[in-house]
Design an enzyme around this catalytic site. Structure first.
Site, mmCIF file in Angstrom:
data_model
loop_
_atom_site.group_PDB
_atom_site.id
_atom_site.type_symbol
_atom_site.label_atom_id
_atom_site.label_comp_id
_atom_site.label_asym_id
_atom_site.label_seq_id
_atom_site.Cartn_x
_atom_site.Cartn_y
_atom_site.Cartn_z
ATOM 1 N N GLY A 10 34.258 48.662 33.540
ATOM 2 C CA GLY A 10 33.528 49.313 34.618
ATOM 3 C C GLY A 10 32.683 50.504 34.252
ATOM 4 N N PRO B 283 35.916 46.535 28.687
ATOM 5 C CA PRO B 283 34.513 46.883 28.918
ATOM 6 C C PRO B 283 33.571 45.713 28.645
ATOM 7 C CG PRO B 283 35.210 47.706 26.776
ATOM 8 C CD PRO B 283 36.416 47.058 27.401
ATOM 9 N N GLY B 284 32.573 45.560 29.471
ATOM 10 C CA GLY B 284 31.572 44.524 29.266
ATOM 11 C C GLY B 284 30.204 45.160 29.149
ATOM 12 N N ARG C 241 19.808 40.038 38.508
ATOM 13 C CA ARG C 241 20.290 41.349 38.970
ATOM 14 C C ARG C 241 19.364 42.038 39.984
ATOM 15 N NH1 ARG C 241 21.339 45.364 36.290
ATOM 16 N NH2 ARG C 241 23.299 45.774 37.377
ATOM 17 N N CYS D 61 10.029 29.988 43.896
ATOM 18 C CA CYS D 61 9.580 29.998 45.294
ATOM 19 C C CYS D 61 10.542 30.750 46.204
ATOM 20 C CB CYS D 61 9.424 28.569 45.777
ATOM 21 S SG CYS D 61 8.419 27.629 44.643
ATOM 22 N N TYR E 155 25.050 40.742 31.848
ATOM 23 C CA TYR E 155 24.850 40.060 33.130
ATOM 24 C C TYR E 155 23.404 39.575 33.290
ATOM 25 C CZ TYR E 155 29.355 42.264 33.772
ATOM 26 O OH TYR E 155 30.653 42.664 33.588
HETATM 27 N N1 LLP Z 1 37.430 43.291 33.940
HETATM 28 C C1 LLP Z 1 37.353 42.640 35.111
HETATM 29 C C2 LLP Z 1 38.573 42.143 35.730
HETATM 30 C C3 LLP Z 1 36.102 42.463 35.738
HETATM 31 O O1 LLP Z 1 36.038 41.834 36.911
HETATM 32 C C4 LLP Z 1 34.923 42.956 35.116
HETATM 33 C C5 LLP Z 1 33.604 42.767 35.735
HETATM 34 C C6 LLP Z 1 35.064 43.607 33.873
HETATM 35 C C7 LLP Z 1 36.326 43.767 33.324
HETATM 36 C C8 LLP Z 1 33.886 44.158 33.122
HETATM 37 O O2 LLP Z 1 33.259 45.183 33.822
HETATM 38 P P1 LLP Z 1 32.053 46.012 33.145
HETATM 39 O O3 LLP Z 1 32.629 46.852 32.023
HETATM 40 O O4 LLP Z 1 31.067 45.044 32.630
HETATM 41 O O5 LLP Z 1 31.530 46.827 34.263
HETATM 42 N N2 LLP Z 1 27.101 40.895 37.632
HETATM 43 C C9 LLP Z 1 27.283 42.285 37.994
HETATM 44 C C10 LLP Z 1 28.559 42.852 37.402
HETATM 45 C C11 LLP Z 1 29.797 42.097 37.818
HETATM 46 C C12 LLP Z 1 31.049 42.658 37.209
HETATM 47 C C13 LLP Z 1 32.187 41.766 37.453
HETATM 48 N N3 LLP Z 1 33.418 42.176 36.840
HETATM 49 C C14 LLP Z 1 26.045 43.062 37.580
HETATM 50 O O6 LLP Z 1 25.119 42.478 37.024
HETATM 51 O O7 LLP Z 1 25.941 44.272 37.826
#
Ligand code: LLP
Length: 419
Positions: free
Chosen positions: A242, A277-278, A315, A345, A373
């Site tokens: 997050g 983290p993603g 996004r 479209c 994403y």
């Molecule tokens: N762990 C869980 C259980 C999650 O649901 C997520 C993201 C992460 C980790 C990784 O979170 P991050 O570090 O990437 O914030 N498509 C959206 C974001 C969706 C996130 C979903 N869950 C966007 O483009 O903003």
């Protein structure tokens, strides 16, 4: 606005590491995603360094960017992985990730996915409901195995992010409420086929402040202490992912401060720290390259019609996300405000609105922050093949995914036989 690390401007042209973005467009066409290996490694290494000798694991959230080569680079650094499907499990294993460094998140897992993960020997299942717990226990018993579990609790804190990517509020579908968590732990502890090892929470994505993370952790730790008093001792806390990134003017905390704030309160309790983290690993390691096909000036707006669209990058359409757009080469054109839109479209098919850009038809643009994403959310809407993906490493460019052809798009379809 400055460029993200590993991007540079040389004589008006944008480079990523030692590759000029124009060279990628010339060689592969557009739209194309380009990622920097060095940027991905730098972010993951910051997490690993910040964790230091505190026990735990950094489990990269595969959903953010699941290209095999990206996973391979991360696996080589010793990353763990956070997966949400059997498909992601297969990807991680194919990329050389080790099963015992995988955590399996997600609000609804199929028994077949649980089976595959149990047989692979993953580190932990993050379970989100009593119903899921029961199915997991029976799948594990059938296999004569024990499923390592952590319960995902919903701490009911406001992550102060876009409502679509906020997950830790009572109203969201995610996790087990704090009120039910204690009883669910007691149940899990007594159920054959399960081994309770941890607790986790994930309150949302693109958080730019530490306070909600710290609040969530406080609530989680109060429960950990209550469980310990009742004889249920946990090994780890998984604080989810997050951490936000800078797309425009956001000022998210540094990875080191974020990790320090989380590991501090765990130290005296002897708990290890897992993170998922993603975005903060890959978002600013990538761009989406596109070409301006036409310029169309109307009474209300100037439209730059580009060859990337909402099917390539969802996004902006889905979250009204603002992502920086720049020409990859300086142009003699006069700067004007443009709405950068794709050929799909839908009125929602835009990548940026009201952007002051000096452009002409034929120019190429880069959309920044596209490493997370981006490609993973792409679709084939309007029968558009998905973009190519390139991983840059110094002065080398690896095509890590070929552009999808139209024939591939309908390869699994068939005509019916007319009687
Ligand atoms: N762990 C869980 C259980 C999650 O649901 C997520 C993201 C992460 C980790 C990784 O979170 P991050 O570090 O990437 O914030 N498509 C959206 C974001 C969706 C996130 C979903 N869950 C966007 O483009 O903003």
């Amino acid at each position: 606005m400055s460029l993200p690390p590993f991007f540079s401007e040389r004589d008006g042209a944008i480079w990523l590491e030692d590759i000029e973005l124009k060279a990628v467009c010339d060689q592969l066409g557009t739209p194309t995603y380009v990622y920097s290996r060095a940027a991905i490694e730098a972010a993951m290494s910051s997490y690993i360094r910040a964790l230091g000798d505190h026990p735990g694991m950094i489990c990269y959230a595969v959903k953010a960017n699941s290209n095999l080569a990206v996973l391979q680079v991360l696996a080589k650094l010793g990353a763990g992985f956070d997966i949400v499907s059997g498909g992601e499990l297969a990807r991680v294993l194919a990329a050389g990730g080790s099963a015992d460094r995988i955590v399996f998140s997600g609000v609804a897992k199929k028994p077949s996915e649980m089976r595959a993960a149990l047989q692979a020997g993953i580190h932990c299942f993050n379970v989100e409901s009593v119903a899921e717990l029961q199915v997991l226990a029976s799948v594990a018993q059938e296999l004569g195995l024990e499923a390592p579990v952590s319960l995902r609790v919903n701490p009911d804190v406001d992550a102060k992010t876009h409502p679509y990517i906020s997950t830790g509020l009572a109203e969201n579908k995610f996790g087990i409420s704090m009120d039910e968590a204690f009883d669910t732990y007691t149940l899990a502890h007594q159920t054959a086929g399960l081994r309770v090892i941890g607790i986790d929470c994930h309150i949302g994505s693109q958080l730019t402040e530490l306070a909600p993370f710290a609040d969530a952790l406080d609530r989680v730790l109060a429960l950990v202490d209550k469980l310990a008093d009742a004889g249920i001792t946990l090994e780890h806390v998984d604080a989810g992912g997050g951490l936000g990134v800078r797309y425009k003017s956001e000022t998210p905390p540094d990875i080191s401060d974020y990790v320090a704030a989380l590991k501090g309160p765990l130290a005296d309790r002897g708990l290890s720290l897992m993170l998922e983290p993603g975005r903060s690993i890959v978002a600013n390691a990538g761009v989406l390259l596109m070409q301006v096909d036409f310029l169309k000036e109307t009474e209300k707006h100037n439209f730059a019609l580009v060859d990337a669209a909402m099917n390539d990058m969802l996004r902006p359409a889905l979250y009204q996300a603002w992502m920086d757009i720049r020409p990859i080469q300086a142009s003699a054109a006069k700067a004007k405000p443009w709405n950068v839109v794709g050929p799909v479209c839908e009125t929602g098919d835009f990548l940026g609105k009201d952007r002051e850009l000096a452009i002409e038809a034929g120019d190429r643009l880069a959309l920044f922050g596209a490493g997370a994403y981006g490609f993973v959310m792409a679709s084939n809407y309007n029968t558009r093949g998905r973009a190519a993906e390139v991983l840059v490493e110094g002065n080398r460019m690896h095509v890590v995914r070929k552009r999808e052809t139209v024939e591939e798009l309908f390869a699994n379809e068939s005509l019916i036989t007319e009687s």
